[in-house]
Motif scaffolding. Structure first.
Motif, short mmCIF file in Angstrom:
data_model
loop_
_atom_site.label_atom_id
_atom_site.label_comp_id
_atom_site.label_asym_id
_atom_site.label_seq_id
_atom_site.Cartn_x
_atom_site.Cartn_y
_atom_site.Cartn_z
N LYS A 1 16.10 17.10 -12.71
CA LYS A 1 16.14 17.41 -11.41
C LYS A 1 16.20 18.84 -11.50
N GLU A 2 16.63 19.41 -12.44
CA GLU A 2 16.70 20.93 -12.78
C GLU A 2 15.20 21.61 -12.84
N ARG B 1 13.97 21.44 -9.22
CA ARG B 1 14.40 22.62 -8.49
C ARG B 1 13.67 23.75 -8.88
N ASP B 2 13.68 24.19 -10.40
CA ASP B 2 13.40 25.54 -10.88
C ASP B 2 11.98 25.67 -10.60
N ARG C 1 10.02 24.76 -8.26
CA ARG C 1 9.79 25.33 -7.01
C ARG C 1 10.36 26.75 -6.62
N VAL C 2 11.62 26.78 -6.75
CA VAL C 2 12.23 27.94 -6.33
C VAL C 2 11.96 29.16 -7.35
N PHE D 1 19.68 15.65 -2.50
CA PHE D 1 19.17 16.57 -3.40
C PHE D 1 17.74 17.03 -3.01
N GLU E 1 18.12 19.95 -0.23
CA GLU E 1 18.65 20.96 -0.85
C GLU E 1 17.84 21.71 -1.46
N VAL E 2 16.65 20.98 -2.37
CA VAL E 2 15.57 21.67 -3.16
C VAL E 2 14.68 22.33 -1.84
N CYS E 3 14.25 21.71 -0.91
CA CYS E 3 13.59 22.02 0.38
C CYS E 3 14.22 23.38 0.82
N GLU F 1 16.13 25.45 -0.71
CA GLU F 1 16.22 26.74 -1.48
C GLU F 1 14.61 27.10 -1.67
N TRP F 2 13.68 26.24 -1.73
CA TRP F 2 12.31 26.39 -1.99
C TRP F 2 11.68 27.33 -0.92
#
Length: 296
Positions: free
Chosen positions: A79-80, A83-84, A86-87, A134, A137-139, A141-142
């Motif tokens: 999951k990290e 996220r990483d 993309r962000v 999840f 939230e990722v989208c 931050e992305w």
């Protein structure tokens, strides 16, 4: 046009690259290894490095790179990574473009309809608020990670992609072998909406966005007629002429997929309002046509 692309080896990136080259556009591929060809430029998304000298003169940048959401079980570590990838990657691209004396006219960033969370049977468009979970939230931050490009005055678009109907990869690519063997069937109760888009329409939509100055911010890359998983199952059976009696109950999916099963079973009825208003026309708006296009 001179167009730079990250994620050019993926399903969408490779198809876009081929389409642009076929029409005579100059393309630049951002790669994470030492460049081996004249059209390659080095970048390190996690380290925040981009060789900006290779982006000079680009009219547009299409940023599609990111770890596959369904490639592995969602451990804390993976999951990290999702996220990483993309962000941090989007931050690196946006900040690099903001330093150019003459930045590109448009930055088209990948995003996903996961932004909306589970919408049930309620149709949503780009005006809808973010959902929960999840991926939502990722989208968020992305998309926020592209702030440097927005502040630099670059027209920035977030292509919120739905389920791409393609034989070569992605979630749908995994369905074709199962259905060909007669092992395909509904997932869970089958009532969840799938917002799909044919690969050919997806590539055409990306190119439409690059060429349409009025489009900015979030743009849903989904077809105009979302269908339920039960309807997808029936359509796959019709087109492939195979039985679809198999089914994957929700508990079994949760056992096999873990947390990701929640997103497989969630319902997202997402409409491409901005694309439609901008005059874009879908060639394969119906699910049967999209499946046939993927096969041929």
């Amino acid at each position: 046009m001179r167009i730079a692309i990250t994620g050019s080896s993926g399903l969408i990136g490779s198809a876009l690259l081929g389409s642009l080259r076929a029409d005579g556009h100059e393309t630049v591929r951002l790669v994470r290894r030492p460049p081996r060809a004249p059209d390659e430029v080095r970048w390190d998304p996690l380290g925040g490095y981009v060789d900006t000298s290779g982006l000079i003169g680009c009219d547009a940048v299409v940023h599609l790179a990111g770890a596959g959401v369904g490639d592995h079980r969602w451990t804390a570590g993976y999951k990290e990574k999702i996220r990483d990838s993309r962000v941090l990657g989007t931050t690196a691209i946006a900040e690099a473009l903001a330093t150019l004396d003459t930045p590109p006219r448009v930055l088209l960033c990948g995003s996903a309809i996961g932004y909306y969370g589970d919408t049930g049977d309620r149709p949503v468009d780009e005006e809808a608020p973010p959902g929960e979970g999840f991926l939502a939230e990722v989208c968020q931050e992305w998309e926020a990670a592209a702030g440097a490009a927005v502040r630099a005055g670059i027209r920035t678009v977030f292509g919120r992609t739905g389920l791409v109907v393609a034989r070569e990869g992605g979630a749908w690519g995994r369905l074709f072998p199962l259905f060909r063997l007669g092992l395909g069937g509904r997932l869970g109760d089958g009532r969840q909406y799938w917002s799909f888009i044919a690969l050919a329409d997806h590539i055409a939509a990306l190119r439409h966005i690059l060429e349409t100055d009025s489009l900015s911010g979030p743009v849903n890359l989904t077809g105009p007629a979302p269908v339920t998983n039960r309807e997808v199952t029936a359509a796959m059976g019709r087109v492939l002429r195979r039985p679809t009696v198999a089914a994957a109950p929700a508990p079994a999916l949760r056992l096999v997929l873990g947390e990701f099963a929640g997103d497989v079973l969630s319902s997202q009825r997402v409409l491409p309002a901005k694309l439609s208003r901008s005059g874009f026309s879908f060639v394969f708006p119906e699910v049967d046509a999209a499946i046939r296009a993927a096969l041929h």
